[in-house]
Design a protein around this motif. Sequence first.
Motif, PDB file in Angstrom:
ATOM      1  N   LEU A 132       0.762  -1.320   0.494  1.00  0.00           N
ATOM      2  CA  LEU A 132      -0.038  -0.129  -0.192  1.00  0.00           C
ATOM      3  C   LEU A 132       1.397   1.416  -0.111  1.00  0.00           C
ATOM      4  O   LEU A 132       1.659   0.984   0.686  1.00  0.00           O
ATOM      5  CB  LEU A 132      -0.726  -0.349   1.193  1.00  0.00           C
ATOM      6  CG  LEU A 132      -1.947   1.559   1.272  1.00  0.00           C
ATOM      7  CD1 LEU A 132      -2.563   1.742   0.288  1.00  0.00           C
ATOM      8  CD2 LEU A 132      -2.004   1.598   2.643  1.00  0.00           C
ATOM      9  N   MET A 133       0.872   2.015  -0.751  1.00  0.00           N
ATOM     10  CA  MET A 133       1.387   3.754  -0.898  1.00  0.00           C
ATOM     11  C   MET A 133       0.323   4.852  -0.352  1.00  0.00           C
ATOM     12  O   MET A 133      -0.269   4.699  -0.689  1.00  0.00           O
ATOM     13  CB  MET A 133       1.930   3.366  -2.070  1.00  0.00           C
ATOM     14  CG  MET A 133       2.441   2.677  -3.261  1.00  0.00           C
ATOM     15  SD  MET A 133       3.639   3.225  -4.764  1.00  0.00           S
ATOM     16  CE  MET A 133       1.874   3.624  -5.800  1.00  0.00           C
ATOM     17  N   VAL A 134       1.142   5.168   0.515  1.00  0.00           N
ATOM     18  CA  VAL A 134       0.730   6.518   1.456  1.00  0.00           C
ATOM     19  C   VAL A 134       0.361   8.011   0.923  1.00  0.00           C
ATOM     20  O   VAL A 134       2.437   7.910   0.641  1.00  0.00           O
ATOM     21  CB  VAL A 134       0.178   6.351   2.282  1.00  0.00           C
ATOM     22  CG1 VAL A 134      -0.434   7.629   3.271  1.00  0.00           C
ATOM     23  CG2 VAL A 134       0.620   4.669   3.379  1.00  0.00           C
ATOM     24  N   ALA A 135       0.097   8.679   0.358  1.00  0.00           N
ATOM     25  CA  ALA A 135       0.458   9.753  -0.505  1.00  0.00           C
ATOM     26  C   ALA A 135       0.639  11.008   0.460  1.00  0.00           C
ATOM     27  O   ALA A 135      -0.678  11.386   1.142  1.00  0.00           O
ATOM     28  CB  ALA A 135      -0.310  10.337  -1.704  1.00  0.00           C
ATOM     29  N   THR A 136       1.796  11.466   1.304  1.00  0.00           N
ATOM     30  CA  THR A 136       1.506  12.785   2.688  1.00  0.00           C
ATOM     31  C   THR A 136       2.195  14.003   1.709  1.00  0.00           C
ATOM     32  O   THR A 136       2.410  14.572   2.717  1.00  0.00           O
ATOM     33  CB  THR A 136       2.410  12.203   3.629  1.00  0.00           C
ATOM     34  OG1 THR A 136       3.939  12.397   2.953  1.00  0.00           O
ATOM     35  CG2 THR A 136       2.019  10.362   4.419  1.00  0.00           C
ATOM     36  N   ASP A 137       2.543  14.009   0.673  1.00  0.00           N
ATOM     37  CA  ASP A 137       3.411  15.076   0.232  1.00  0.00           C
ATOM     38  C   ASP A 137       2.280  15.447   0.132  1.00  0.00           C
ATOM     39  O   ASP A 137       1.366  15.827  -1.202  1.00  0.00           O
ATOM     40  CB  ASP A 137       4.290  15.142  -1.050  1.00  0.00           C
ATOM     41  CG  ASP A 137       4.579  15.733  -1.889  1.00  0.00           C
ATOM     42  OD1 ASP A 137       4.714  17.283  -0.546  1.00  0.00           O
ATOM     43  OD2 ASP A 137       5.673  16.210  -2.297  1.00  0.00           O
ATOM     44  N   VAL A 138       1.772  16.997   0.806  1.00  0.00           N
ATOM     45  CA  VAL A 138       0.737  17.447   0.569  1.00  0.00           C
ATOM     46  C   VAL A 138       0.974  18.997  -0.267  1.00  0.00           C
ATOM     47  O   VAL A 138      -0.199  20.271  -0.762  1.00  0.00           O
ATOM     48  CB  VAL A 138       0.227  18.053   1.606  1.00  0.00           C
ATOM     49  CG1 VAL A 138      -0.957  16.858   2.366  1.00  0.00           C
ATOM     50  CG2 VAL A 138       0.592  18.609   2.776  1.00  0.00           C
ATOM     51  N   TYR A 139       2.200  18.769  -0.529  1.00  0.00           N
ATOM     52  CA  TYR A 139       3.095  20.480  -0.553  1.00  0.00           C
ATOM     53  C   TYR A 139       2.857  20.658  -1.727  1.00  0.00           C
ATOM     54  O   TYR A 139       2.558  21.967  -2.709  1.00  0.00           O
ATOM     55  CB  TYR A 139       3.769  20.817   0.249  1.00  0.00           C
ATOM     56  CG  TYR A 139       3.545  20.545   1.550  1.00  0.00           C
ATOM     57  CD1 TYR A 139       2.899  22.021   2.715  1.00  0.00           C
ATOM     58  CD2 TYR A 139       4.253  19.244   2.236  1.00  0.00           C
ATOM     59  CE1 TYR A 139       2.910  21.551   3.747  1.00  0.00           C
ATOM     60  CE2 TYR A 139       4.113  19.388   3.967  1.00  0.00           C
ATOM     61  CZ  TYR A 139       3.085  19.843   4.592  1.00  0.00           C
ATOM     62  OH  TYR A 139       3.648  19.949   5.805  1.00  0.00           O
ATOM     63  N   ARG A 140       3.485  19.728  -2.687  1.00  0.00           N
ATOM     64  CA  ARG A 140       3.678  20.168  -4.309  1.00  0.00           C
ATOM     65  C   ARG A 140       2.861  19.509  -5.313  1.00  0.00           C
ATOM     66  O   ARG A 140       1.699  18.697  -5.010  1.00  0.00           O
ATOM     67  CB  ARG A 140       4.751  18.484  -4.947  1.00  0.00           C
ATOM     68  CG  ARG A 140       5.597  19.148  -5.967  1.00  0.00           C
ATOM     69  CD  ARG A 140       6.592  17.799  -5.941  1.00  0.00           C
ATOM     70  NE  ARG A 140       6.566  16.789  -5.770  1.00  0.00           N
ATOM     71  CZ  ARG A 140       6.170  15.623  -6.867  1.00  0.00           C
ATOM     72  NH1 ARG A 140       5.566  16.443  -7.966  1.00  0.00           N
ATOM     73  NH2 ARG A 140       5.874  14.188  -6.702  1.00  0.00           N
ATOM     74  N   PRO A 141       2.767  20.794  -6.248  1.00  0.00           N
ATOM     75  CA  PRO A 141       1.615  20.669  -6.739  1.00  0.00           C
ATOM     76  C   PRO A 141       1.737  18.827  -7.597  1.00  0.00           C
ATOM     77  O   PRO A 141       2.349  18.855  -7.867  1.00  0.00           O
ATOM     78  CB  PRO A 141       1.394  21.668  -7.357  1.00  0.00           C
ATOM     79  CG  PRO A 141       2.006  22.671  -7.203  1.00  0.00           C
ATOM     80  CD  PRO A 141       2.731  21.943  -5.962  1.00  0.00           C
ATOM     81  N   ALA A 142      -0.009  18.663  -7.373  1.00  0.00           N
ATOM     82  CA  ALA A 142       0.018  17.607  -8.248  1.00  0.00           C
ATOM     83  C   ALA A 142       1.064  15.501  -7.537  1.00  0.00           C
ATOM     84  O   ALA A 142       0.885  15.204  -8.677  1.00  0.00           O
ATOM     85  CB  ALA A 142       0.192  17.411 -10.033  1.00  0.00           C
TER      86      ALA A 142
END
Length: 481
Positions: A132-142
Amino acid sequence: MFDALAERLEDAWKKIRGQDKISQSNITEALKEVRRALLEADVNLQVVKSFISEVEKAALGAEVISGVNPGQQFIKIVYDELVKVMGESNVPLALADKAPTVILMAGLQGAGKTTATAKLALYLRKEKRSCLMVATDVYRPAAINQLITLGQQINIPVFELGTEANPVEIAQKGVEKAKELNIDTVIIDTAGRLQIDESMMAELAQIKQKVKPDDTLLVVDAMTGQEAANLTRTFHEQIGITGAILSKLDGDTRGGAALSVRQISGQPIKFVGVGEKVEALQPFYPDRMASRILNMGDVLTLVEKAQEELDLADVEKMQNKILQAQFDFNDFLKQMKLLKNMGSLGGILKLIPGMGKLSGADIERGETELKRTEAMIGSMTSEERSNPDLLAKSPSRRRRIAKGSGHDESEVTKLIANFTRMRSMMQQMGQGRMPSMAGMPGMGGGGMFGGQAPQPGFRGYSAPSQKKTKKVKKKKGFGDL
């Protein structure tokens, strides 16, 4: 990669070639060349000094081996020291006692961290581990969309809560979701940051404290040279990492990163990215990398690449067709497709001992010949591909193929003649007889390729089943010199 370093090391061997024994006088110039080669490869200065000192000590203290000339013995000593500098053995990923195993990915902006996350997930799936990959980068667009797109491409689920959620909370809930779904490995993609960005470094430390990862991997750009080693040390001192992934090792890198990271940071390189494709991630083996640097190839990696693409049933079927001289153009196209799936022609040839010295022009000509051959075979009917003998007997068929593929009839005739000769040669070899070298494609009067380069919320997706491949045992020892 490492082409410039390999060429300079070749100059070093020449300094003691033809000598009767290794002595202080005849290795002084060779060591100067090795030092110059390493510095030009952007290896850390302290690492270079230590390396040269250890090589000199080992060379002067080495016993003369019967049947091995000093040049070969010196190469062996350099090889051993290269392996030692890079870590001596592969360091595998940690495995938690109780699922899920949590892997935290960190790195600077632009190092290729999000892509490396997907590459690692695909690698683990091939190892029969669910991810399971978890996306925590809420800063970089897209950034989140990029990970979702990669997840769809490789059929790996992605957990995300949008760009308004707190990264620490996303990481925690991602691990909880993995437990709920009985997924055994969680890979957390964090935001790219700068070394001087204290707030971002503090956020990464908070995520690590909350999820308690089993592995914290720093993704570093190999093209930054020895700075990659300094970066790894900085992150280790501030965050505490367990290893590194070198990205972009296929680019115009001089090798300094691979030769400096372990010595400067104290942390091992666990994986290397060797291409833009999501499949282009390999475990880092210091002994194999040393062989590549010294232009000795890397047969084990080549075998592993082939095994990922091969089906054992197809291999047995192909063997029978070769023995019965029934190998046809359909089979040839299948082999060409296998070659493409394994990577670029140039990348594959560099894994074969002795082929690392081929020039870019030679490789380019080989790739052109492959495309030309594929175009001519593509202009054949299914009957002609299955029965090449039809073409040998019919000039009109050859003219039609030449016209359809945009090549001269003489080229088609040459392809048919060389294919027939190759098929006969393969049958003889399968029956234990040594064929004439004049019939070997690429030998004598031209070959199959014109005598050029050798031939050879929660977003879930169901992962396709993987065919089991036979594992290759890692061989120890330097091998024949």
